[in-house]
Design a protein around this motif. Structure first.
Motif, PDB file in Angstrom:
ATOM      1  N   ALA A  80      -9.018  11.759   5.920  1.00  0.00           N
ATOM      2  CA  ALA A  80      -7.990  10.959   5.253  1.00  0.00           C
ATOM      3  C   ALA A  80      -7.025  11.854   4.485  1.00  0.00           C
ATOM      4  CB  ALA A  80      -8.638   9.940   4.313  1.00  0.00           C
ATOM      5  N   SER A  81      -7.567  12.796   3.749  1.00  0.00           N
ATOM      6  CA  SER A  81      -6.720  13.714   2.976  1.00  0.00           C
ATOM      7  C   SER A  81      -5.834  14.554   3.889  1.00  0.00           C
ATOM      8  CB  SER A  81      -7.601  14.625   2.114  1.00  0.00           C
ATOM      9  OG  SER A  81      -6.803  15.563   1.429  1.00  0.00           O
ATOM     10  N   ASN A  82      -6.431  15.149   4.900  1.00  0.00           N
ATOM     11  CA  ASN A  82      -5.682  16.017   5.804  1.00  0.00           C
ATOM     12  C   ASN A  82      -4.609  15.259   6.575  1.00  0.00           C
ATOM     13  OD1 ASN A  82      -7.443  18.011   4.971  1.00  0.00           O
ATOM     14  ND2 ASN A  82      -8.641  18.025   6.843  1.00  0.00           N
ATOM     15  N   LEU A  83      -4.963  14.076   7.072  1.00  0.00           N
ATOM     16  CA  LEU A  83      -4.006  13.291   7.857  1.00  0.00           C
ATOM     17  C   LEU A  83      -2.823  12.832   7.009  1.00  0.00           C
ATOM     18  CD1 LEU A  83      -6.538  11.244   9.995  1.00  0.00           C
ATOM     19  CD2 LEU A  83      -4.963  13.002  10.833  1.00  0.00           C
ATOM     20  N   VAL A  84      -3.087  12.430   5.773  1.00  0.00           N
ATOM     21  CA  VAL A  84      -1.987  12.040   4.881  1.00  0.00           C
ATOM     22  C   VAL A  84      -1.089  13.237   4.592  1.00  0.00           C
ATOM     23  CG1 VAL A  84      -1.418  11.278   2.535  1.00  0.00           C
ATOM     24  CG2 VAL A  84      -3.136  10.040   3.849  1.00  0.00           C
ATOM     25  N   ASP A  85      -1.700  14.382   4.301  1.00  0.00           N
ATOM     26  CA  ASP A  85      -0.903  15.587   4.049  1.00  0.00           C
ATOM     27  C   ASP A  85       0.006  15.918   5.230  1.00  0.00           C
ATOM     28  OD1 ASP A  85      -1.585  16.259   1.449  1.00  0.00           O
ATOM     29  OD2 ASP A  85      -3.180  17.638   2.044  1.00  0.00           O
ATOM     30  N   SER A  86      -0.570  15.949   6.421  1.00  0.00           N
ATOM     31  CA  SER A  86       0.214  16.309   7.601  1.00  0.00           C
ATOM     32  C   SER A  86       1.317  15.294   7.880  1.00  0.00           C
ATOM     33  CB  SER A  86      -0.690  16.424   8.829  1.00  0.00           C
ATOM     34  OG  SER A  86      -1.569  17.507   8.688  1.00  0.00           O
ATOM     35  N   THR A  87       0.978  14.028   7.805  1.00  0.00           N
ATOM     36  CA  THR A  87       1.966  12.988   8.075  1.00  0.00           C
ATOM     37  C   THR A  87       3.101  13.036   7.064  1.00  0.00           C
ATOM     38  OG1 THR A  87       0.235  11.595   9.022  1.00  0.00           O
ATOM     39  CG2 THR A  87       2.285  10.505   8.399  1.00  0.00           C
ATOM     40  N   CYS A  88       2.764  13.150   5.801  1.00  0.00           N
ATOM     41  CA  CYS A  88       3.799  13.197   4.764  1.00  0.00           C
ATOM     42  C   CYS A  88       4.651  14.463   4.887  1.00  0.00           C
ATOM     43  CB  CYS A  88       3.176  13.080   3.378  1.00  0.00           C
ATOM     44  SG  CYS A  88       2.545  11.422   3.030  1.00  0.00           S
ATOM     45  N   GLU A  89       4.023  15.556   5.271  1.00  0.00           N
ATOM     46  CA  GLU A  89       4.773  16.803   5.443  1.00  0.00           C
ATOM     47  C   GLU A  89       5.765  16.677   6.604  1.00  0.00           C
ATOM     48  OE1 GLU A  89       3.883  21.326   6.879  1.00  0.00           O
ATOM     49  OE2 GLU A  89       2.444  20.431   5.478  1.00  0.00           O
ATOM     50  N   ILE A  90       5.311  16.124   7.713  1.00  0.00           N
ATOM     51  CA  ILE A  90       6.174  15.976   8.886  1.00  0.00           C
ATOM     52  C   ILE A  90       7.339  15.037   8.596  1.00  0.00           C
ATOM     53  CG2 ILE A  90       6.251  15.003  11.228  1.00  0.00           C
ATOM     54  CD1 ILE A  90       3.413  16.276  11.588  1.00  0.00           C
ATOM     55  N   TYR A  91       7.066  13.949   7.897  1.00  0.00           N
ATOM     56  CA  TYR A  91       8.112  12.971   7.594  1.00  0.00           C
ATOM     57  C   TYR A  91       8.797  13.219   6.250  1.00  0.00           C
ATOM     58  CZ  TYR A  91       6.492  10.532  11.697  1.00  0.00           C
ATOM     59  OH  TYR A  91       6.150  10.213  12.988  1.00  0.00           O
ATOM     60  N   GLU A  92       8.471  14.352   5.635  1.00  0.00           N
ATOM     61  CA  GLU A  92       9.078  14.781   4.370  1.00  0.00           C
ATOM     62  C   GLU A  92       9.003  13.701   3.291  1.00  0.00           C
ATOM     63  OE1 GLU A  92      12.988  16.234   5.322  1.00  0.00           O
ATOM     64  OE2 GLU A  92      12.176  17.824   6.586  1.00  0.00           O
ATOM     65  N   LYS A  93       7.774  13.216   3.084  1.00  0.00           N
ATOM     66  CA  LYS A  93       7.493  12.192   2.071  1.00  0.00           C
ATOM     67  C   LYS A  93       6.502  12.752   1.058  1.00  0.00           C
ATOM     68  CE  LYS A  93       9.838   9.028   4.241  1.00  0.00           C
ATOM     69  NZ  LYS A  93      11.082   8.514   3.727  1.00  0.00           N
ATOM     70  N   SER A  95       3.145  12.876  -0.949  1.00  0.00           N
ATOM     71  CA  SER A  95       1.804  12.500  -0.488  1.00  0.00           C
ATOM     72  C   SER A  95       0.848  12.068  -1.595  1.00  0.00           C
ATOM     73  CB  SER A  95       1.176  13.669   0.284  1.00  0.00           C
ATOM     74  OG  SER A  95       0.917  14.751  -0.587  1.00  0.00           O
ATOM     75  N   THR A  96       1.233  12.171  -2.837  1.00  0.00           N
ATOM     76  CA  THR A  96       0.281  11.954  -3.930  1.00  0.00           C
ATOM     77  C   THR A  96      -0.375  10.579  -3.893  1.00  0.00           C
ATOM     78  OG1 THR A  96       1.539  13.479  -5.302  1.00  0.00           O
ATOM     79  CG2 THR A  96      -0.014  12.046  -6.431  1.00  0.00           C
ATOM     80  N   LEU A  97       0.402   9.529  -3.954  1.00  0.00           N
ATOM     81  CA  LEU A  97      -0.175   8.178  -3.980  1.00  0.00           C
ATOM     82  C   LEU A  97      -0.842   7.812  -2.652  1.00  0.00           C
ATOM     83  CD1 LEU A  97      -0.763   5.644  -5.577  1.00  0.00           C
ATOM     84  CD2 LEU A  97       1.481   4.762  -4.876  1.00  0.00           C
TER      85      LEU A  97
END
Length: 150
Positions: A80-93, A95-97
């Motif tokens: 969950a942590s890794n997937l959120v990080d990667s997704t937010c990084e790719i979409y430039e969002k 990731s904290t919340l």
């Protein structure tokens, strides 16, 4: 790019889970066994679990249900942590919340299932669990995930 990130994220989460789960499972089982028996300390239960499980037959212990449950908890939380990080990084969002919500949901859900399975396997079938305690566990998990992953 997202597909490659997902494969890496799930692989890393799996490796972390498989590496950590034998010792964590031994600790968790020791706590449940000590709580379920009169006169047995956690240290005594831990020694017994290490001697009869992890140290005696490491491969068999690593494939045992308690290890699989702990692996599920760790793999889902790290994934969950890794997937959120990667997704937010790719979409430039930010990731904290999303990371706090995702890791807390993954960790809390799988921990409750694991703890129930451990109680059935190693407990005595004693008293029921107070409902208010679930709220305290959720608060604990939110704080833990916030400190560990944010």
């Amino acid at each position: 790019r997202l597909g490659t990130a997902i494969i890496g994220d799930l692989g890393a989460a799996s490796v972390a889970a498989v590496t950590a789960s034998p010792l964590i499972a031994t600790i968790d089982r020791s706590i449940v066994e000590a709580a379920a028996s009169k006169g047995t300390t956690v240290n005594q239960a831990f020694g017994k679990c290490m001697k009869n499980g992890l140290l005696k037959k490491p491969l068999a212990f690593s494939l045992a249900p308690e290890c699989r449950w702990v692996s599920l908890v760790y793999a889902s939380t790290y994934a969950a942590s890794n997937l959120v990080d990667s997704t937010c990084e790719i979409y430039e969002k930010q990731s904290t919340l999303p990371k706090l919500v995702a890791t807390t949901a993954a960790n809390s859900g799988t921990c409750l299932a694991k703890d129930a399975a451990f109680a059935r396997a190693y407990g005595t079938g004693g008293s029921s669990f107070p409902v208010a305690s679930f709220a305290l566990f959720l608060l604990r998990d939110v704080l833990t995930m916030g400190c560990a992953f944010i």
